[in-house]
Design a protein around this motif. Structure first.
Motif, PDB file in Angstrom:
ATOM      1  N   SER A 160     -63.964 -70.711  32.935  1.00 54.40           N
ATOM      2  CA  SER A 160     -62.890 -70.538  33.918  1.00 54.40           C
ATOM      3  C   SER A 160     -62.734 -71.800  34.740  1.00 54.40           C
ATOM      4  O   SER A 160     -63.609 -72.664  34.751  1.00 54.40           O
ATOM      5  CB  SER A 160     -63.215 -69.376  34.867  1.00 54.40           C
ATOM      6  N   MET A 161     -61.626 -71.882  35.452  1.00 56.22           N
ATOM      7  CA  MET A 161     -61.520 -72.798  36.576  1.00 56.22           C
ATOM      8  C   MET A 161     -62.241 -72.146  37.748  1.00 56.22           C
ATOM      9  O   MET A 161     -62.309 -70.912  37.839  1.00 56.22           O
ATOM     10  CB  MET A 161     -60.057 -73.034  36.954  1.00 56.22           C
ATOM     11  N   PRO A 162     -62.803 -72.933  38.674  1.00 55.01           N
ATOM     12  CA  PRO A 162     -63.448 -72.324  39.838  1.00 55.01           C
ATOM     13  C   PRO A 162     -62.488 -71.415  40.606  1.00 55.01           C
ATOM     14  O   PRO A 162     -61.305 -71.702  40.713  1.00 55.01           O
ATOM     15  CB  PRO A 162     -63.851 -73.536  40.686  1.00 55.01           C
ATOM     16  N   LYS A 163     -63.018 -70.313  41.106  1.00 55.64           N
ATOM     17  CA  LYS A 163     -62.301 -69.358  41.948  1.00 55.64           C
ATOM     18  C   LYS A 163     -61.154 -68.665  41.213  1.00 55.64           C
ATOM     19  O   LYS A 163     -60.100 -68.399  41.765  1.00 55.64           O
ATOM     20  CB  LYS A 163     -61.780 -70.044  43.223  1.00 55.64           C
ATOM     21  N   SER A 164     -61.418 -68.367  39.951  1.00 54.27           N
ATOM     22  CA  SER A 164     -60.419 -67.675  39.135  1.00 54.27           C
ATOM     23  C   SER A 164     -60.874 -66.291  38.692  1.00 54.27           C
ATOM     24  O   SER A 164     -60.279 -65.705  37.799  1.00 54.27           O
ATOM     25  CB  SER A 164     -60.083 -68.514  37.890  1.00 54.27           C
ATOM     26  N   GLY A 165     -61.942 -65.793  39.304  1.00 48.08           N
ATOM     27  CA  GLY A 165     -62.490 -64.510  38.903  1.00 48.08           C
ATOM     28  C   GLY A 165     -63.801 -64.650  38.158  1.00 48.08           C
ATOM     29  O   GLY A 165     -64.236 -63.720  37.468  1.00 48.08           O
TER      30      GLY A 165
END
Length: 356
Positions: A81-86
């Protein structure tokens, strides 16, 4: 999780040839870092442009070690994921789905441990204390199937991850919501480099729109996994945070099938899917004592020299809402990011709602 001093290794553990090899890799790493473009990013941290994505200095040697030394097993699972994407949520779901026969829901590890402690990141956990060619970098003693996580773009994954039959689950989120969550989280990483100027949200947002953020540009990170999921649907499962949130039961079942551990009819009838969704829900995880108190170490000191970074566990759980960005964005910010997304994500079947 106790802090470690990783600025040195016990040299008596290695032969002279091994020590020389380690020193050579260290020097190559330091020279590489000096040659890379850099920019100040969120959290008052310098980001370096390595292999076409932006990361802090501390993550460069660990990423290189991951790329050079990790040997994937066909049974491995990688949450990306990208950071802070769940990420925190998907880690919990993947762990619960894969290990549902090992643990009862009443006495589950997720009730006493944060999902980041159960599913380690390659570049910020696994290789922090084994950045170069050192023993045990492959975590061969982990319970199988092993579950790892990463924010590294698909092209920069270890070759063994791409070439093996291990499976990757990627989750993306509306870049509007991702940015607000990212900005709020990065401000809470402690301690920051106090020698660097503090960026305002407007200044940092400009950089985000140029792709200068952790593991960005965000569009390249997303598109790399999206295109691979289309080319190799049995290798990469591409999820949208918003769709997972709107119909968690459906996607939990889908994840089980993708990972080769589908839910049986009996499990479905007994409410196993619903119970896993509830166990891993934002509301449940946020209220657990283990997630209310304590500090989680994302990065620690390494051989290329960096400060320790950590965050209080409670800051991993903010709102988890869809469309919350409307409370932070000005009309000009909405217009700017909308244009960036339209330009960078054109030509692919991927869209996000822009709320009025």
């Amino acid at each position: 999780m106790a802090s470690k001093d990783l600025t040195h290794f016990k040299e008596e553990q290695y032969s002279q040839d091994e020590q020389e090899a380690i020193s050579e890799e260290e020097n190559k790493c330091k020279q590489l870092i000096l040659s890379l473009p850099k920019e100040i990013g969120s959290g008052n941290e310098c980001l370096y442009f390595y292999q076409s994505f932006w990361i802090p200095k501390s993550i460069i040697p660990t990423t290189i070690s991951f790329q050079n030394h990790f040997q994937a097993k066909d049974s491995d699972v990688v949450v990306a994921s990208m950071p802070k994407s769940g990420t925190t949520w998907l880690k919990a779901l993947a762990f619960a789905i894969v290990n549902r026969q090992k643990f009862s829901l009443e006495n589950h590890p997720l009730l006493t441990l944060n999902s980041h402690e159960l599913v380690p990141h390659f570049e910020v956990n696994v290789y922090v204390d084994t950045m170069f060619q050192l023993p045990n970098t492959n975590r061969s003693n982990m319970i199988e199937p092993r579950i790892f996580a990463t924010h590294v773009p698909y092209p920069s994954l270890a070759k063994s991850v791409k070439d093996s039959n291990c499976r990757i689950i990627y989750i993306c989120r509306n870049p509007f919501d991702t940015y607000v969550s990212y900005w709020n989280f990065m401000k809470k990483l402690i301690p920051n480099d106090q020698d660097l100027p503090t960026l305002t949200i407007e200044e940092d947002f400009e950089k985000y729109c140029k792709g200068i953020c952790y593991y960005g540009p965000f569009w390249d990170n997303i598109l790399g996994y999206l295109k691979e999921s289309i080319a190799r649907p049995n290798k990469v499962l591409f999820l949208k945070y918003e769709e997972l949130k709107e119909n968690a039961n459906f996607h939990v079942k889908r994840i089980g099938e993708f990972l080769g551990c589908p839910f049986t009819q009996e499990e479905e009838s007994n409410g196993m899917i619903e119970n896993i969704v509830k166990l891993c829900s934002f509301e449940k995880m946020k209220e657990l004592e283990t997630n209310k108190f304590g500090t989680f170490y994302f990065l620690e000191k390494n051989k290329c020299g960096t400060i320790e970074q950590r965050v209080e566990k409670k800051h991993l759980f903010r709102k988890a809402e869809i469309g919350d960005w409307v409370n932070s964005f000005s009309p000009s910010m909405v217009e700017k990011l909308s244009k960036v997304m339209e330009e960078k994500l054109s030509g692919v079947d991927l869209s996000f709602k822009v709320y009025p």
